[in-house]
Design an enzyme around this catalytic site. Structure first.
Site, PDB file in Angstrom:
ATOM      1  N   CYS A 114       0.767  -1.198   0.092  1.00 43.34           N
ATOM      2  CA  CYS A 114      -0.016   0.099   0.041  1.00 43.34           C
ATOM      3  C   CYS A 114       0.762   1.222  -0.150  1.00 43.34           C
ATOM      4  O   CYS A 114       2.189   1.061   0.217  1.00 43.34           O
ATOM      5  CB  CYS A 114      -0.850   0.082   1.056  1.00 43.34           C
ATOM      6  SG  CYS A 114       0.015   0.183   2.848  1.00 43.34           S
ATOM      7  N   CYS A 126       3.028   1.821   2.797  1.00 40.76           N
ATOM      8  CA  CYS A 126       4.302   1.029   2.953  1.00 40.76           C
ATOM      9  C   CYS A 126       5.336   1.551   2.165  1.00 40.76           C
ATOM     10  O   CYS A 126       6.534   1.651   2.615  1.00 40.76           O
ATOM     11  CB  CYS A 126       3.966  -0.614   2.092  1.00 40.76           C
ATOM     12  SG  CYS A 126       2.722  -1.484   2.925  1.00 40.76           S
ATOM     13  N   ASP A 180       7.853  22.167 -35.412  1.00 40.13           N
ATOM     14  CA  ASP A 180       9.086  22.474 -36.103  1.00 40.13           C
ATOM     15  C   ASP A 180       8.495  22.039 -37.575  1.00 40.13           C
ATOM     16  O   ASP A 180       7.689  21.166 -37.633  1.00 40.13           O
ATOM     17  CB  ASP A 180      10.489  21.645 -35.645  1.00 40.13           C
ATOM     18  CG  ASP A 180      11.314  21.454 -36.605  1.00 40.13           C
ATOM     19  OD1 ASP A 180      11.749  22.887 -37.094  1.00 40.13           O
ATOM     20  OD2 ASP A 180      11.918  20.702 -37.129  1.00 40.13           O
ATOM     21  N   ASP A 212      12.645  17.549 -33.759  1.00 45.48           N
ATOM     22  CA  ASP A 212      13.596  16.346 -33.966  1.00 45.48           C
ATOM     23  C   ASP A 212      14.932  16.635 -33.826  1.00 45.48           C
ATOM     24  O   ASP A 212      15.833  16.015 -33.398  1.00 45.48           O
ATOM     25  CB  ASP A 212      13.079  15.713 -35.207  1.00 45.48           C
ATOM     26  CG  ASP A 212      13.352  16.670 -36.493  1.00 45.48           C
ATOM     27  OD1 ASP A 212      13.256  17.823 -36.226  1.00 45.48           O
ATOM     28  OD2 ASP A 212      14.075  15.930 -37.400  1.00 45.48           O
ATOM     29  N   ASP A 268      16.304  21.959 -32.057  1.00 43.86           N
ATOM     30  CA  ASP A 268      14.987  22.112 -31.488  1.00 43.86           C
ATOM     31  C   ASP A 268      15.109  21.885 -29.756  1.00 43.86           C
ATOM     32  O   ASP A 268      14.227  21.876 -28.929  1.00 43.86           O
ATOM     33  CB  ASP A 268      14.006  20.946 -31.891  1.00 43.86           C
ATOM     34  CG  ASP A 268      13.890  21.381 -33.199  1.00 43.86           C
ATOM     35  OD1 ASP A 268      13.639  22.414 -33.690  1.00 43.86           O
ATOM     36  OD2 ASP A 268      13.535  20.484 -34.165  1.00 43.86           O
TER      37      ASP A 268
END
Length: 837
Positions: A35, A38, A524, A720, A724
């Site tokens: 949980c 824990c 871009d 990419d 950038d």
């Protein structure tokens, strides 16, 4: 444009990035962490150990990570301290320091001989119960697995150990088996107690039956349920955390102690009016263990179902490099660099590679999410886990099975799941107060029912106390903070796994939370909105020796990754140009390339950077919508190239979908203004949202202005290239698309990685975020409604209005099942919806 551009494709050697000084990274599987309380206890335990830093835990993955200064305290000592404070079971998992191979060998000198073998970095015994099992870490660039097993270690007669699942899945299965075993033992001992208590048998109140019930109840309390005691009290006294285990201890102990007391009165001849109720403590413990078992089983199944590692094929058809007609089937773990393997029709690709013979169509949807099969021929890249069509493919290995596309994506997903989202902090805070509040409510319930019994029902003090105790026990155990603790991480784990199967990798849970709020998407242009496969359609040379210009230009661009440079280099090489050597070459992100030959300077890049945008020939190319690439030799313009790119086929659909959702779409590019605006016109993007000639700093400033202009806005930047990177970092959410010009710099700056070059991944990321958020809200709502209603029902709040409208204490143990299963199921349903389609 393949995954190798964004993931490391070479072999992994010794990890040199473990931290500064003597810090070592430790990865542990954890058993017993059930949980959010824990996890909180484990975090506090980490902070009690000197020099530990960067600690991370995951209840769902049953895993913990941290870094520790081994010059101050050893790894074994740190694990021992964690065990003493938490009572959890820990198993250290080896952090990747090289390719791993597990073998079995009964040779007495096996460990020494393996350790002396060239290329082997480390050998250990991962299982103390199996001395024949050895785990070998080796440098795959120096020695291959097959060479190790069949040649260099042949004298110790090694055998491959049976394949194992990922350590996190193995740890989860161990916890399931353990919880299941405890439940079945408890159920076996509880059955006779229930028979003696409820079945219509003669003399069921006799001392013999009660003695049997006492023995069974004692075995359950001491032998089965006793495991809750160390955890509860260590949490309370060492970590100052009151967790669910304490509620279990208090309730089962109260029921058991009262039953023993009642039994003692019965034996002494002064039986209580209520008699004994051993069935309460035994059934309560059994149902609690059943709840733990079912919840753990459901969590494990949910985690396994979205594990992308399950796509890894176990065997490979190895081809003799000298004769492609000679083949043999080997374990995939024995593949090594230099191998060629065959992919048969309708079979899975074992690992990443390049096709050297044959042709087929390959379905990559299980890795990238793209349902349309992709044609593959000689020199095509294939990804691990993708499904071959009707043709044969002979593939040259690029990545080993343990370090291929599947492993890389799975590792990124696991890393994200070890990070806590912001909403988890809310859940942890609520769960932290939950148990103390329940203890307080239980005391109020007990006192209230004692007073009701004496003052209103006019029963004896003894009977009132016994009746009040049954309400208190039910109240104590029916409540369940586990549902609150699982509300967020269960959804995050499922969402991350589902997204990975769509080719979208979230680097952290925070990105899953915030993508749904997107207000602006900034793209871009080159390599993002366009395919990045540019072609030269115009060339113009001005008064300088053409052959020399071409030679120097090819020398500058042949190793560059920008799509414009790639196109120039390909065009020159196709014309038979030979590269000239330059003394130095420097790439200027967002501008171009600069080189020197002796005392001369050569610059090549966009017209704006070279200040030649007014040149007649440049203007003519721009009017055609071409991207221009200009070359200067000692500040004299000597060549102009006009290039054309192709807009990605999915780009118009993605832009339209974003605009229909009320999301503003922008283009931010370093390309020439006319070329950028031509793309914007084709995609129907508003002209005021278009910026051309933007360098890295300009892109960063534009993204910052969007976030500052509209407080509370969520800005996605999708790009990419290296130029950038700063915009990706500046945006609320940076999305890196795997294009032909994709770079590691851009990938590391991004928050989300699109495995394949498909802008549909932007829509997918937003959709998965929205779906996850709805489920998190539902889980919080369900947890609140369940706990309020269940506590009122157990406390007897409806008894006056509806006779017997209560939960008996022996059945309160079903509370964990009733509260946790809906949380798991609603998260699990994410698998059955389509996103971004």
């Amino acid at each position: 444009m393949f995954l190798e551009d964004i993931l490391d494709s070479g072999p992994v050697g010794v990890d040199t990035e473990r931290g500064s000084g003597a810090f070592e990274k430790v990865v542990l599987s954890v058993q017993g962490m059930t949980c959010s309380g824990c996890e909180k206890k484990l975090i506090k335990a980490f902070r009690r150990i000197p020099t530990i830093r960067n600690e991370k835990t995951s209840q769902v993955l049953a895993r913990a990570e941290y870094e520790i200064d081994i010059s101050v305290i050893s790894i074994d000592e740190s694990i021992s301290q964690l065990k003493r404070v938490t009572s959890y079971s820990f198993e250290q998992l080896a952090d990747d320091i090289g390719q791993a191979l597990e073998i079995l060998s009964g040779h007495p000198d096996a460990l020494m001989k393996v350790g002396q073998c060239p290329g082997v970095q480390l050998v250990d015994r991962p299982d103390n119960n199996n001395p024949q099992l050895l785990r070998i870490y080796y440098n795959a660039a120096e020695v291959g697995a097959r060479d190790l097993l069949e040649h260099r270690l042949a004298d110790i007669k090694p055998r491959l150990a049976p394949p194992q699942a990922h350590p996190s899945l193995i740890a989860g299965k161990k916890q399931v088996r353990r919880d299941g075993g405890l439940f079945f033992i408890s159920a076996f001992l509880t059955l006779p107690v229930l028979v003696f208590s409820w079945a219509p048998i003669p003399h069921k109140g006799s001392v013999v039956y009660q003695v049997v019930s006492l023995v069974a109840a004692s075995l359950i309390q001491v032998g089965v349920a006793f495991e809750f005691y160390p955890s509860a009290f260590k949490s309370l006294f060492r970590s100052r955390v009151i967790e669910m285990d304490l509620l279990i201890v208090l309730s089962t102990t109260a029921a058991y102690a009262f039953s023993v007391t009642a039994f003692a009165f019965m034996v002494s001849g002064n039986a209580l009016e209520t008699g004994t109720f051993f069935e309460t403590s035994t059934l309560l413990a059994t149902l609690i263990l059943l709840g733990r078992f079912i919840s753990e089983l459901a969590r494990q199944k949910a985690t396994e179902s979205i594990s992308i590692r399950s796509l890894q094929t176990q065997t490979a058809i190895l081809i003799d490099n000298g004769n492609r007609n000679v083949i043999r089937v080997v374990d995939a773990r024995l593949l090594q660099f230099g191998d060629t393997f065959r992919v048969m029709p309708h079979s899975s690709v074992v690992t990443d590679g390049i096709v050297v013979y044959g042709g087929s169509e390959v379905n990559e949807s299980m890795v990238t999410g793209e349902p349309i099969p992709v044609a593959k021929a000689k020199d095509s890249h294939v990804l691990a886990g993708s499904m071959n069509g009707t043709g044969n493919l002979d593939v040259k290995l690029v990545n080993l099975p343990g370090q291929n596309t599947i492993s890389a994506i799975a590792d990124m997903v696991d890393a994200a799941e070890l990070t806590k989202p912001r909403s988890q902090a809310i859940a942890d805070t609520v769960a932290g107060y939950f148990v103390p509040v329940i203890v307080a409510i239980t005391l109020i319930v007990f006192v209230t029912w004692v007073l009701v019994g004496i003052l209103i029902q006019h029963i004896s003090h003894k009977s009132a106390a016994v009746n009040a105790l049954t309400y208190a026990i039910a109240t104590l155990i029916i409540s369940c903070p586990c549902a609150i603790g699982l509300a967020v991480p269960m959804v995050v784990v499922i969402a991350g796994g589902v997204a990975a199967k769509y080719g979208v990798v979230f680097k952290s849970p925070q990105t899953i939370e915030i993508a749904r709020k997107t207000t602006d998407v900034v793209f871009d242009k080159t390599g993002t909105l366009t395919q990045g496969r540019m072609s030269v359609v115009r060339q113009f040379y001005l008064g300088f020796e053409k052959s020399m210009t071409e030679g120097f230009l090819l020398g500058m661009t042949q190793d560059a990754k920008h799509p414009v440079s790639i196109a120039i280099a390909e065009a020159l090489a196709a014309s038979g140009v030979k590269p000239n050597r330059l003394d130095s070459i420097d790439v200027i992100p967002g501008c171009g390339i600069e080189g020197r030959v002796q005392d001369s300077q050569i610059r090549a890049g966009n017209a704006r950077w070279l200040h030649v945008e007014t040149n007649t020939h440049v203007q003519a190319m721009l009017r055609e919508g071409l991207t221009t690439f200009c070359v200067e030799y000692d500040q004299y313009l000597v060549a102009i190239f006009g290039l054309r790119d192709t807009i990605r086929p999915e780009a118009p659909r993605v832009v339209r979908e974003l605009k229909e959702r009320g999301i503003m779409v922008h283009i931010l590019s370093g390309d020439d203004d006319i070329a950028v605006r031509h793309t914007a016109t084709v995609l129907n993007i508003d002209s005021e949202n278009v910026v051309a000639g933007a360098g890295p700093a300009d892109k960063q400033a534009y993204v910052r202005s969007l976030t500052e202009k509209k407080p509370g806005s969520t800005v996605i930047f999708c790009g990419d290239g290296t130029n950038d990177a700063v915009a990706l970092a500046q945006a609320t959410l940076g999305i890196h698309i795997n294009s032909g010009s994709a770079t590691e710099v851009a990938k590391s700056a991004a928050d989300v990685v699109l495995v394949r070059p498909d802008l549909q991944g932007v829509i997918t990321a937003i959709d998965i975020s929205r779906s996850a958020f709805r489920r998190i809200l539902f889980n919080f709502g369900w947890s609140a409604v369940y706990n309020v209603f269940a506590i009122l029902l157990a406390a007897g709040a409806f008894v006056a209005a509806f006779d017997k409208a209560r939960i008996r204490p022996e059945f309160a143990g079903l509370g964990e099942i009733a509260s946790v299963l809906p949380v798991i199921v609603i998260a699990f349903t994410m698998k059955y919806f389509n996103y971004g389609r």
